[in-house]
Write an enzyme that holds these catalytic residues in place. Structure first.
Site: not given
Length: 536
Positions: A355-356, A436
C-alpha cells in the site's frame, strides 16, 4: 564503488517541514515532487493527490498499481467527503467455484483472488468532482516517468528484490510470465540506482488520461483484461468492469479528547482504530514511555481487531451496525476486559442499535488523505500483457465460511485493509494522516493519533516513535528500537514479545497538520521508507 543504500549505521534526525502555499507528503520523492509541480501549475490539493497517486503506480510498483483499489478523505469548503474506490469480486466468483478448482482457502496469487480494480475510476471521480486542472494534465508526470524511466530508490529496491526472489521460486505457471516481462525484464529485479521504465504502463496511463478512465472499464483496456482472464480460466470479465463505479460515502468518526478522528466506513478496517480509541478515551495517559500505557493500548487494539475481523465487510452485509460497534455502551463493556495481564481476545456481541499513502494540502484550505494498494506488495502476481497493469489480490481477504459476515460472494466487496485518516477540531481541519501496511494500518493510526493528542508530539516525532504491532493471541511484535525495559515489563504482564530485525513491517506513514490561525502547514514523513515532503 560498492555501497549499501539500506545500511545507515549512524542515527539521523528529520525535522518537521513547514510551508505556506502547498505540501505533498508520500513515500517516494519523485511522486511527491510531481504532485507539488501540479499544484504550482495551478492545481489544487486534489489535483496534486491524483498526480502523486498516478506517479506512485510507476515509481513504487512494489506497493500499488493501476490494478489496485483506493480510498480518499477530502476536506474542501468546510466539509469532509469520503470516496470508496474499492472493487467487488467478479459476479461469477463464489465459494463453490473456488472449491471446484480444488481450493479450501482462497489462494494469494493467480486469478482467484483478483477483484475489480478501483484505482483509475477513483482518480477520475476525484478529478471530476473537485479538481481544477484537466485530468489529462494531472496524469502527465506519471506517463513521463513510465516512458522515460527513473532510478530505483533504496527501500523500493529492497522490496522489489524480495518480491522477485519469492516470485521466481513460487510463480512458475505461464500466466505469471508477464509479471517477469514487466518487472524483471533483464531476468532480474532492477538494482538500487538503476533506471527502470515500462512503455506498457505509459500507454495505459495515457489511455486512462485521455478517456477519463473510460477505456479501462468500457474500452480497449477492459477488453485486454477480459481476454487475459478468459485465457487463464479467471473469473474477472468486462461486464464486471463495466458495472463498477466508485462510491461517495459519509466518513465515520469518534470524538477523542477534544478532537474528531475520521475514517472511511466499512468495508474498510478504519473502524478498528476508532473502536480502540473509544475504549481508551476514559483513561488519563500521563506518560508515553510507560509499560502501563502500552499495555492498555495493545489490549484495546486487539479487542477492536477481533471484532472488525468478525464483522467488517460490505456494510450492508454486516450483521451488526457501525453505530453499535462504536457505541459508548459497547466500549464500556470491552474496557472491563482490560486488566493487569494480557488477554487472548475474543470477539464480542455489540448491543443492537505490499500500500501507498499520501497527504496533500494547498493554500485554499483543501486537504486530501489518499491511499491505494494492490495488496501484499505486487498483488496477484498477474500483469495484463503489454499494459503494465498488475492486478490486485484483494479477494484473498474473503472468508470461505458461508456463515461469516465477510463470506465470499460474487459482486461483493471484501474486508479492506487500506484506510486514510483525518483529524478535525471543532469545525476546523487539523489535517490528513495515514500509516500504510496491511493489518498494521489501524494500529498505526491509533499510535499516531495518541502520539499527537495524548503526548503532544510534533508530526515528525509522532511518526518516528517506535511502534508495536499486535499479531495474534498474546503475541506482540516490537521494533528494534522499542524500549527494552518496557518490553520486559510487558512480557511479565503476559504479552509474548517478539523483536523485529527492522521497521519494515510496522507501516509507513505521512502527516500534514494545518495551523487554523495562520494557515501554515507542518508535515512529517516516514523514516521507514523512501519518504519525503515536497513543499513551497
Amino acid at each position: 564503488m560498492s555501497t549499501d543504500y539500506n545500511h545507515y549505521p549512524y542515527g539521523s534526525q528529520r525535522m518537521t517541514t513547514f510551508a505556506q502555499n502547498g505540501m505533498v507528503a508520500t513515500s517516494q520523492p519523485l511522486a511527491a515532487q510531481a504532485g507539488l509541480d501540479i499544484m504550482k501549475q495551478g492545481g489544487n490539493a486534489i489535483d496534486a493527490a491524483i498526480a502523486t497517486a498516478a506517479c506512485l503506480t510507476v515509481v513504487e510498483p512494489t506497493s500499488n498499481g493501476i490494478g489496485g483499489d483506493a480510498f480518499a478523505l477530502v476536506w474542501t469548503k468546510g466539509e469532509l467527503h469520503g470516496l470508496n474506490a474499492s472493487g467487488p469480486a467478479p459476479k461469477s466468483l463464489s465459494i463453490d467455484a473456488v472449491k471446484e478448482k480444488g481450493y479450501e482457502e482462497i489462494p494469494a496469487f493467480g486469478f482467484i483472488p483478483v477483484t475489480v480494480p478501483g484505482v483509475p475510476a477513483g482518480w477520475a471521480e476525484l478529478s471530476k468532482r473537485f479538481g481544477k486542472l484537466p485530468f489529462k494534465e494531472v496524469i502527465q508526470p506519471a506517463i513521463e516517468y513510465a516512458e522515460e524511466g527513473f532510478p530505483i530508490s533504496p527501500v523500493l529496491g529492497k522490496f522489489w528484490q524480495g518480491a522477485y526472489k519469492k516470485f521466481k521460486e513460487t510463480l512458475t505457471d505461464e500466466e505469471f510470465t508477464y509479471w517477469f516481462d514487466t518487472f524483471a525484464p533483464d531476468g532480474k529485479a532492477p538494482e538500487i540506482g538503476e533506471v527502470w521504465k515500462s512503455k506498457g504502463h505509459a500507454e495505459t496511463l495515457r489511455s486512462i488520461a485521455e478517456t477519463e478512465a473510460e477505456s479501462f472499464y468500457h474500452g480497449e483496456i477492459a477488453d485486454k483484461i477480459d481476454q487475459f482472464s478468459k485465457e487463464h480460466d479467471g473469473f474477472l470479465r468486462k461486464e464486471d468492469l463495466e458495472a463498477f463505479s466508485p462510491e461517495w460515502v459519509q466518513p465515520i468518526k469518534v470524538h477523542y479528547k477534544g478532537y474528531d478522528v475520521w475514517e472511511i466506513p466499512p468495508n474498510g478496517q478504519g473502524l478498528a482504530a476508532l473502536m480502540a480509541l473509544r475504549t481508551l478515551e476514559d483513561y488519563d495517559f500521563r506518560e508515553k514511555e510507560s509499560a502501563e500505557t502500552y499495555h492498555k493500548m495493545i489490549e484495546a487494539m486487539k479487542l477492536a481487531f477481533v471484532d472488525t475481523q468478525k464483522y467488517v465487510t460490505e456494510e450492508k452485509e454486516m450483521s451488526v451496525s457501525v453505530e453499535d460497534l462504536l457505541s459508548k455502551a459497547y466500549a464500556d463493556e470491552r474496557r472491563k476486559l482490560i486488566g493487569e495481564e494480557a488477554i487472548t481476545p475474543e470477539s464480542g456481541t455489540p448491543p443492537k442499535g505490499g500500500t501507498v499513502y499520501l497527504a496533500t494540502a494547498d493554500n485554499e484550505g483543501n486537504m486530501v488523505s489518499f491511499i491505494q494498494s494492490n495488496y501484499m506488495g505486487f498483488g496477484s502476481g498477474l500483469v495484463v500483457p503489454g499494459t503494465g497493469i498488475a492486478l490486485q489480490n484483494r479477494g484473498h481477504n474473503f472468508s470461505m465460511d458461508p456463515e461469516h459476515d465477510n463470506a465470499l460472494k460474487g459482486g461483493k466487496r471484501t474486508y479492506h485493509t487500506i484506510i486514510p485518516g483525518f483529524l478535525t477540531k471543532g469545525d476546523e481541519p487539523v489535517g490528513p494522516f495515514g500509516v500504510m501496511g496491511g493489518f498494521m494500518q489501524p494500529q498505526g493510526h491509533l499510535q499516531v493519533v495518541m502520539n499527537t493528542i495524548d503526548f503532544h508530539l510534533n508530526p515528525q516525532a509522532a511518526l518516528d516513535a517506535p511502534r508495536w504491532q499486535w499479531m495474534e493471541g498474546k503475541t506482540v511484535m516490537v521494533e528494534p528500537q522499542f524500549p527494552n525495559a518496557i518490553a520486559q515489563i510487558l512480557a511479565r504482564k503476559g504479552h509474548h514479545i517478539k523483536v523485529a530485525l527492522d521497521g519494515g513491517g510496522f507501516g509507513r506513514g505521512q502527516i500534514i497538520w494545518r495551523n487554523p490561525d495562520t494557515g501554515v502547514l507542518q508535515g512529517g514523513t516516514e523514516a521507514r521508507t523512501d519518504g519525503t515532503i515536497a513543499a513551497w
